[in-house]
Each structure stands twice: as C-alpha cells, then as structure tokens.
Design an enzyme around this catalytic site. Structure first.
Site, PDB file in Angstrom:
ATOM      1  N   GLY A  16       0.843  -1.024   0.110  1.00  2.99           N
ATOM      2  CA  GLY A  16      -0.192   0.014  -0.058  1.00  2.99           C
ATOM      3  C   GLY A  16       0.921   1.232   0.099  1.00  2.99           C
ATOM      4  O   GLY A  16       2.099   1.220   0.061  1.00  2.99           O
ATOM      5  N   ASP A  19       8.491   5.484   8.575  1.00  2.00           N
ATOM      6  CA  ASP A  19       8.148   6.776   9.201  1.00  2.00           C
ATOM      7  C   ASP A  19       7.418   7.623   8.053  1.00  2.00           C
ATOM      8  O   ASP A  19       6.805   8.726   8.279  1.00  2.00           O
ATOM      9  CB  ASP A  19       9.485   7.746   9.569  1.00  2.00           C
ATOM     10  CG  ASP A  19      10.386   7.752   8.303  1.00  2.00           C
ATOM     11  OD1 ASP A  19       9.969   7.421   7.075  1.00  2.00           O
ATOM     12  OD2 ASP A  19      11.487   8.074   8.675  1.00  2.00           O
ATOM     13  N   GLY A  20       7.071   6.992   6.927  1.00  2.00           N
ATOM     14  CA  GLY A  20       6.408   7.580   5.720  1.00  2.00           C
ATOM     15  C   GLY A  20       6.911   8.720   5.198  1.00  2.00           C
ATOM     16  O   GLY A  20       6.438   9.651   4.385  1.00  2.00           O
ATOM     17  N   LYS A  50       4.493  12.513  -1.875  1.00  2.00           N
ATOM     18  CA  LYS A  50       5.339  11.137  -1.724  1.00  2.00           C
ATOM     19  C   LYS A  50       6.339  11.687  -0.611  1.00  2.00           C
ATOM     20  O   LYS A  50       7.117  12.870  -0.866  1.00  2.00           O
ATOM     21  CB  LYS A  50       6.176  10.809  -2.838  1.00  2.00           C
ATOM     22  CG  LYS A  50       7.156   9.770  -2.381  1.00  2.00           C
ATOM     23  CD  LYS A  50       7.483   8.938  -3.831  1.00  2.00           C
ATOM     24  CE  LYS A  50       8.432   7.824  -3.424  1.00  2.00           C
ATOM     25  NZ  LYS A  50       9.186   7.238  -4.508  1.00  2.00           N
ATOM     26  N   ASP A  98       4.268  -4.326  -7.634  1.00  2.00           N
ATOM     27  CA  ASP A  98       3.491  -2.996  -6.902  1.00  2.00           C
ATOM     28  C   ASP A  98       4.183  -1.551  -7.337  1.00  2.00           C
ATOM     29  O   ASP A  98       3.850  -0.632  -6.936  1.00  2.00           O
ATOM     30  CB  ASP A  98       3.658  -3.087  -5.338  1.00  2.00           C
ATOM     31  CG  ASP A  98       5.048  -3.001  -4.965  1.00  2.00           C
ATOM     32  OD1 ASP A  98       5.898  -4.212  -5.089  1.00  2.00           O
ATOM     33  OD2 ASP A  98       5.684  -2.293  -4.159  1.00  2.00           O
ATOM     34  N   ARG A 155      -1.822   0.464  -9.721  1.00  2.00           N
ATOM     35  CA  ARG A 155      -0.612  -0.600 -10.210  1.00  2.00           C
ATOM     36  C   ARG A 155      -1.207  -2.003 -10.057  1.00  2.00           C
ATOM     37  O   ARG A 155      -2.134  -2.057  -9.795  1.00  2.00           O
ATOM     38  CB  ARG A 155       0.288  -0.587  -8.878  1.00  2.00           C
ATOM     39  CG  ARG A 155       0.847   0.997  -8.500  1.00  2.00           C
ATOM     40  CD  ARG A 155       1.138   0.814  -7.070  1.00  2.00           C
ATOM     41  NE  ARG A 155       1.382   2.499  -6.581  1.00  2.00           N
ATOM     42  CZ  ARG A 155       2.488   2.909  -6.569  1.00  2.00           C
ATOM     43  NH1 ARG A 155       3.618   2.068  -7.014  1.00  2.00           N
ATOM     44  NH2 ARG A 155       2.957   4.210  -6.358  1.00  2.00           N
ATOM     45  N   ARG A 172       3.980  14.592  -6.848  1.00  2.00           N
ATOM     46  CA  ARG A 172       3.796  13.915  -8.278  1.00  2.00           C
ATOM     47  C   ARG A 172       2.526  13.661  -8.929  1.00  2.00           C
ATOM     48  O   ARG A 172       1.581  13.444  -8.037  1.00  2.00           O
ATOM     49  CB  ARG A 172       4.668  12.568  -8.261  1.00  2.00           C
ATOM     50  CG  ARG A 172       4.185  11.705  -7.291  1.00  2.00           C
ATOM     51  CD  ARG A 172       5.170  10.359  -7.076  1.00  2.00           C
ATOM     52  NE  ARG A 172       4.462   9.401  -6.312  1.00  2.00           N
ATOM     53  CZ  ARG A 172       5.150   8.080  -6.132  1.00  2.00           C
ATOM     54  NH1 ARG A 172       6.060   7.961  -6.844  1.00  2.00           N
ATOM     55  NH2 ARG A 172       4.440   7.216  -5.593  1.00  2.00           N
ATOM     56  N   GLY A 219       2.571   3.573   1.504  1.00  2.00           N
ATOM     57  CA  GLY A 219       3.336   3.551   2.756  1.00  2.00           C
ATOM     58  C   GLY A 219       3.638   4.970   3.220  1.00  2.00           C
ATOM     59  O   GLY A 219       4.130   5.332   4.404  1.00  2.00           O
ATOM     60  N   ARG A 220       4.067   5.839   2.361  1.00  2.00           N
ATOM     61  CA  ARG A 220       4.687   7.267   2.475  1.00  2.00           C
ATOM     62  C   ARG A 220       4.051   8.230   1.112  1.00  2.00           C
ATOM     63  O   ARG A 220       4.903   9.182   0.958  1.00  2.00           O
ATOM     64  CB  ARG A 220       6.034   7.225   2.481  1.00  2.00           C
ATOM     65  CG  ARG A 220       6.955   6.645   1.301  1.00  2.00           C
ATOM     66  CD  ARG A 220       8.441   6.371   1.649  1.00  2.00           C
ATOM     67  NE  ARG A 220       8.972   5.720   0.515  1.00  2.00           N
ATOM     68  CZ  ARG A 220       9.997   6.315  -0.241  1.00  2.00           C
ATOM     69  NH1 ARG A 220      10.152   7.463   0.090  1.00  2.00           N
ATOM     70  NH2 ARG A 220      10.552   5.502  -1.282  1.00  2.00           N
TER      71      ARG A 220
END
Length: 504
Positions: A107, A138-139, A126, A269, A196, A189, A109-110
């Site tokens: 997923g 920590d993202g 991002k 992914d 995906r 972005r 994650g950051r």
C-alpha cells in the site's frame, strides 16, 4: 483498515480546518470506488518550515495552475502541512511481489493522494508521513531521493517516455533517519492514475472478487474503453484489457532499453496499469554499456539488471494475469492475452534502434546487425549516450574518428561502420536528413548518477542552482545547450562508486 494512534487523524468529509485555496477543483476519481480501496487521512505536517527545492512549470500547466502559483500557500499545501481546499486525501491499499517473492499487503506507505483534479490528473504527495500501510516505516522521504525522482520524472517525459510527472519538490530541516540522519523532502507527483498491478493482486489474493471486478471495470471504462467493444477473445473485455496492458508495457520496456534506462525495482507493486514509468527509486541511466549492469545496490542477485528488464516485465504481467483470472474465466485465454508482448517488445525495440541508427526502412538482418553493434559496445563498455550522439554527428559529416576513438580496439567498430555505411546507402533519406532524425532520437543529456549527486550535494547546502541547471537541460535533452557541455561529458572516475539502494 483504519489509522493507528501513531498516524495523523482520519479526515472527515466535512473537515475544512487548515485549508488553502489554490484554485484547484477536485473530482471523485478513484475515491468513488469506496473505502474498501483506501483509508482517508491527512498528511502529517513537517516539524520544520518547508522551502522550495524545485518546480516544473510544464507540470503546473497540466493542473491549470497560474504563472505565479509558487505562493506560500502552495508551499505549505504541497508539503502536506495544510490541505488544498476541497481535497479529501487518502492512501490506497495494494499488495505485490517484491524481488520475485509474494510480499502480501503493501500500500501507499509514504504517499498520500490529495485527489484528482478536474484536469484529469491525480496529485500525490510522496514523503508526507505515515499511513496505515507504512509497515513500521516513518512515511517520509529524504532530500536526495526526492530530487532524483523530481528530476527524472520530468526528464523521462522530455525523452518521450511514458511516466508519472513531478510538480515540485519541497525540503525541510526536519531530520529523517536512514543509514544516517538526513533531511526530509516531499515530492508532489502527478499521473492520470497511480493504479498498479499490485492493486489487482491485492483483491485477487484476498478472494475479494467483487472489489476486483469493481476495480477492473473502473480502469477499463476510464482508461481502456475500447476493450468494451472488442471482438477479441470472444468479446472478453477483461482479457482484452490484459492484452492492452501487456502491449503498453512492452512498448515502455523498448523505450527503456533504447535509452539505456535501468529502473532498479521492478516489483509488481511498482508497475503502472497505464504503462507509465513509476516509482523512481534506485534508477540509473547507463554510463558504459554493460547489459548485465545492476543499478540497485540492494539487488544482490541481479534480478533487475538492465538486460533482465523485458523478461521481468513479462513475469510481472503473468502475475497480473493470475490476478485477473477470476474475471477472465479461462486460463488459456489469459495466457493468450499475454502473447502479443512477445511480438510487440522486439518490434518496438527494433523500431527504436532503427530510429537511433537513422534507418527509415527495415531490412532483413537488422536484428543481427544491431546485435553486432551491441556486442562491440559491451566488449569495451563504451559510453551508451555519448556513442549514439557521436554516431549521429558522424552521419551528419563529422569524422569517423569521433566514433572510433571511443574504442581501445577499433577493428570491430570499423568493420561495423563499414557495414553501416552500406546499410545507409540503400535509404531514401540523405545523410543530413538521417543525422537530423538521429539527433532527435539520441539525447545529448540524460540524468546520470553523478550529475544527480552533484545537484544533491549543492542542495544539501541550500543551493538549488544545480537542480535548476540540470532540470533546464533535461527538459530539452536533444538540444545542444551551448555552455553546458560538462553535463554531457564522460562520467568522472568516482561515479562508479555511487551506490543507490532501496533506502530513501
């Protein structure tokens, strides 16, 4: 899944606290699929004030932003400290295969999606903090990787290669721990869709077939509508969809190989359902031509080496086919939907190589002719980008020595050049016309690792002139750009010691 106590608070539909009006208008897009596909939450504000590192005016125009869009409000919003008004951000869930092994649920994650604008572009931050899918991370993203992604996103677009785009990168003195303490950054972005292969794998692996069908129907109706009208595979829209994704992916691989681009982490992914280059981590443009080159220091087995990329893409497509099998309904039909990859990739690659060689008409024996050249380049690890640029100028009238001098042993390339001259003699275009076409196919400037590193080193001192200068030439990489020849020269000796890994 809901956020844990370590995450920012969930976002309520009526939550307008801490918003700024950037003039963006949002549409439901992916979020209309429902909460089974994502978790709503805010980005986590950074602890230190943000600052601009770089921005892309062409990307800003995609969103319809005004010329003076780089305001303080925009800085805060594209860092994740406040929300653009009307935005309902979320992080999506997906799964996938990483380095050939099933990794289960992954997923965003950051990365947190601000949403989709009415211009048809999704906007994602991002490095904007932890999500339910951060897996103890920590993202955050660090300055070095964020600069690389920003520059490469826009550079790939300028090369004509399908890619996600980058609106801007912002920095902050907030500390981030990786192998050492670094500073944080956020990349804003853009993409028509960030969906995906792994999104489909997630629902198939969990036997959530209703959601799998819902996702596939959304993507087909939105991005592949011709699949609804197909006569292929007995009118099976899901099989036609798989074939279309396969063919887009094959064409993308041909473009990567032709320009000497190594992705580095071709996990399922990290594969775009739209055939875009996505997720710029440990990427690299080749310096010396080595078909077995591994750009990712974390890839000890060489799974994602340069010469493995086309095969890995097909393997990833096979994983996608398995995920879509409950919808396609017949394994033989699913396998048949992948078959065109095996013809599209070589056809597209040969077409790209003919363009690089200035050959307008195909001829029998072209494949072996190209392979002879690649073997000669690989034997001495000749610089990929410089060779093709020099060959272009040679066809335009420069001395043959400009090409021959790239080789310690000139005999193989001299023999090939003689065959090349004979091959060109049968073409309808003049030498000058051929050379002009080659200069449009063979860039002078690519984002080499050492160029990115020098820009990063300057940026760490709050000097972003190196980022701006590099961005300027990469946005028109086929032009000569007098005065910037140092950005098109041979890499220094220390360039080979640069290690780029999955850490970012």
């Amino acid at each position: 899944m809901t956020p844990t106590s370590l995450l920012a608070a969930p976002l309520e539909d009526t939550d307008t606290e801490g918003t700024v009006d950037l003039g963006l208008r949002w549409t439901p897009g992916f979020s209309a699929l429902g909460p089974g596909f994502y978790t709503r939450l805010r980005p986590t504000p950074l602890g230190a004030p943000p600052y601009w590192v770089g921005s892309s005016e062409p990307a800003a125009r995609l969103l319809g932003l005004p010329a003076d869009w780089r305001s303080e409000d925009a800085l805060q919003a594209f860092t994740g400290n406040v929300l653009p008004s009307g935005s309902q951000p979320y992080a999506t869930v997906y799964s996938g295969h990483q380095f050939g092994v099933w990794a289960g649920q992954l997923g965003d994650g950051r990365a947190i999606m601000l949403g989709e604008t009415d211009t048809g572009w999704e906007v994602q931050l991002k490095g904007s903090g932890p999500t339910p899918y951060s897996r103890m991370g920590d993202g955050r993203a660090v300055l070095r990787s964020s600069i690389r992604e920003f520059l490469c996103s826009e550079a790939m677009h300028a090369l004509g290669i399908p890619t996600t785009r980058a609106l801007c990168v912002t920095g902050s003195d907030s500390p981030v721990r990786r192998e050492e303490i670094e500073t944080a950054a956020v990349v804003a972005r853009l993409a028509p869709s960030f969906i995906r292969f792994g999104h489909f794998e997630h629902f198939a692996a969990n036997e959530r077939i209703d959601e799998l069908r819902q996702l596939a129907d959304y993507v087909i109706d939105r991005y592949y509508p011709d699949c609804r009208e197909t006569s292929l595979f007995g009118g099976n829209a899901y099989a036609a969809f798989l074939q279309s994704v396969s063919e887009r992916t094959a064409a993308l691989m041909a473009q990567w190989q032709a320009v000497g681009f190594c992705h580095g982490v071709m996990n399922t992914d990290n594969m775009s359902i739209l055939g875009l280059t996505i997720d710029y981590g440990p990427f690299q443009f080749l310096d010396g031509f080595d078909p077995r080159h591994i750009c990712n220091h974390s890839d000890s087995a060489g799974r994602y080496a340069y010469n493995q990329q086309p095969n890995v893409a097909y393997w990833n497509l096979f994983c996608l086919a398995q995920a879509l099998l409950p919808l396609i309904g017949d394994q033989q039909v699913a396998v048949a939907a992948l078959e065109s990859y095996k013809t599209v990739f070589p056809s597209e690659f040969e077409s790209r190589m003919r363009a690089k060689l200035g050959l307008q008409q195909p001829a029998e024996g072209d494949r072996e002719f190209v392979n002879d050249l690649l073997r000669a380049l690989a034997t001495e690890k000749v610089d990929w980008t410089i060779f093709w640029r020099r060959l272009s100028h040679h066809v335009g009238g420069e001395a043959e020595s400009t090409v021959r001098d790239l080789f310690i042993d000139p005999a193989p390339i001299e023999a090939w050049l003689a065959a090349y001259a004979a091959r060109r003699a049968g073409q309808s275009a003049s030498a000058q016309e051929a050379a002009a076409g080659m200069l449009r196919a063979n860039p002078k400037f690519v984002l080499r690792n050492h160029l990115g590193q020098m820009a990063i080193d300057q940026a760490r001192q709050k000097d972003f002139s190196g980022v701006a200068r590099l961005q300027a030439v990469l946005e028109s990489p086929f032009e000569e750009h007098p005065g910037h020849e140092d950005l098109a020269g041979f890499p220094p000796d220390w360039a080979s010691s640069i290690e780029i890994s999955c850490s970012s």
